[in-house]
Design an enzyme around this catalytic site. Structure first.
Site, PDB file in Angstrom:
ATOM      1  N   SER A 106       0.836  -1.209   0.000  1.00 54.37           N
ATOM      2  CA  SER A 106       0.000   0.000   0.000  1.00 54.37           C
ATOM      3  C   SER A 106       0.866   1.252   0.000  1.00 54.37           C
ATOM      4  CB  SER A 106      -0.971  -0.004   1.181  1.00 54.37           C
ATOM      5  OG  SER A 106      -0.275  -0.109   2.405  1.00 54.37           O
ATOM      6  N   GLU A 107       2.048   1.207   0.641  1.00 54.81           N
ATOM      7  CA  GLU A 107       2.998   2.313   0.553  1.00 54.81           C
ATOM      8  C   GLU A 107       4.436   1.815   0.595  1.00 54.81           C
ATOM      9  OE1 GLU A 107      -0.566   4.732   2.004  1.00 54.81           O
ATOM     10  OE2 GLU A 107       0.404   2.985   2.880  1.00 54.81           O
ATOM     11  N   THR A 108       5.303   2.571  -0.050  1.00 50.59           N
ATOM     12  CA  THR A 108       6.755   2.408   0.008  1.00 50.59           C
ATOM     13  C   THR A 108       7.339   3.775   0.341  1.00 50.59           C
ATOM     14  OG1 THR A 108       6.763   0.613  -1.621  1.00 50.59           O
ATOM     15  CG2 THR A 108       8.828   1.822  -1.325  1.00 50.59           C
TER      16      THR A 108
END
Length: 278
Positions: free
Chosen positions: A44-46
Site C-alpha cells: 500500500s505504501e513504500t
C-alpha cells in the site's frame, strides 16, 4: 544497489498488520523512479529515506503504487522503526511534505518496537458528495455525519451502527474510484475498541490493513460527536477482514479553542531486509 527493509506496522506479530517497504539512501532517485519502485513493491505504501533539508534527522517521501502522498501514518511508523534499528536512535524528527513529524521508538524484542508519533492536526468539513459515496459503499444510513478530514491524505469518515454491518460491506470499487484523492473510512463500535475498514481505489488500495493517518481524525471525530473524550486514548482495530489484524491507538488533545495535537502509536516489527539491484 538500493537497500530496503520491510516492516509490518501496527502489529507485534510478523505477517500481520500493514507492511511498508523502506528504501534507504534514496537521494539519487527521481520521483518517477520512486513511483516505479513503489509499483514494483506493490504494497500500500513504500517510503524513501533522503538526507534532511529542514533540520530533521531524515526526509521521507511516501508513495502508493499509483501516487505520492504528503503524509501517511503506517509508512512513517514503519520508517521510524527501520531508521531506529539502523541508527540506534530512539527519538527521531522526520521531514515530510506536511512538516516535521516527531517519533519516539521503544525497542521490543530483537526486531520490534513500539512507536509513538505526532501527526499533523487535520482540517475537516462536511463531505459534499456523501450521497454518492454512501451508494458506492452500500451504506443506507450513516450513524454520524459524513465528514472529510485532511492531514495530507483526505479521509472521509462514515460511521456504521454495528460491526456486522461493517463486516458485510462490499463496496463498488468502480463507483468508489470516481471519488478522487480520498479514502473512505468506515467504522463501528466493538466493545472497548472501534473496528475500522478503509477503501481507496483513488490511492491504488482497494482495502488497507492499517491506516495510521486516519487514526487521529477518528479520535477527533469520535470526540466531536460525543462517542469519546478529547485526551482519552482511542483503540482502533483494522485489517481483520484481510487476515492482517492491526491495532492503532490515537489521542487528540483539545485546547481552549481548537485541537492542539494528535498522537498515534502502535507496534511494528521488521520482517525482511534486502537490496534492489538497480
Amino acid at each position: 544497489m538500493l537497500a530496503y527493509t520491510v516492516v509490518d506496522a501496527f502489529t507485534s506479530e510478523p505477517l500481520t498488520g500493514n507492511p511498508v517497504a523502506v528504501c534507504f539512501a534514496a537521494d539519487h532517485l527521481d520521483a518517477a523512479t520512486m513511483q516505479r519502485i513503489a509499483n514494483e513493491m506493490h504494497l500500500s505504501e513504500t517510503t524513501f529515506v533522503l538526507a534532511p533539508q529542514s533540520g530533521g534527522d531524515a526526509r521521507v517521501r511516501i508513495f502508493t503504487p499509483v501516487n505520492e502522498l504528503p503524509f501517511a501514518g503506517h509508512p512513517i511508523l514503519g520508517t521510524a522503526l527501520a531508521l531506529s534499528q539502523r541508527t540506534r536512535s530512539r527519538s527521531l524528527a522526520l521531514e515530510t511534505a506536511m512538516g516535521l513529524v516527531r517519533v519516539e521508538v521503544e525497542p521490543r524484542g530483537a526486531q520490534g518496537g513500539r512507536v509513538r508519533m505526532s501527526q499533523p492536526v487535520p482540517v475537516w468539513s462536511p463531505y459534499q458528495r456523501s450521497t454518492e459515496l454512501l451508494a458506492a459503499l452500500g451504506v443506507t444510513t450513516p450513524a454520524l455525519p459524513v465528514t472529510q478530514y485532511r492531514n495530507g491524505p483526505r479521509h472521509v469518515l462514515v460511521g456504521l451502527d454495528s460491526v456486522s454491518e461493517l463486516v458485510a460491506l462490499t463496496p463498488d470499487q468502480r463507483r468508489l474510484a470516481e471519488h478522487e484523492d480520498m479514502s473512505a473510512i468506515c467504522f463501528a463500535a466493538s466493545g472497548e475498541h472501534w473496528r475500522m475498514r478503509m477503501f481507496s481505489p483513488a490511492y491504488g488500495v482497494a482495502e488497507d490493513a492499517a491506516t495510521g493517518s486516519a487514526a487521529g481524525p477518528m479520535a477527533i471525530h469520535l470526540a466531536r460527536h460525543g462517542k469519546a473524550r478529547f485526551g482519552d486514548q482511542v483503540w482502533i482495530r483494522q485489517g481483520v477482514e484481510l487476515g492482517r489484524p492491526s491495532d492503532l491507538f490515537a489521542v487528540a488533545h483539545h485546547g481552549a479553542t481548537a485541537v492542539e495535537s494528535v498522537l498515534v502509536s502502535g507496534d511494528a516489527v521488521t520482517v525482511a531486509r534486502g537490496h534492489l539491484l538497480l
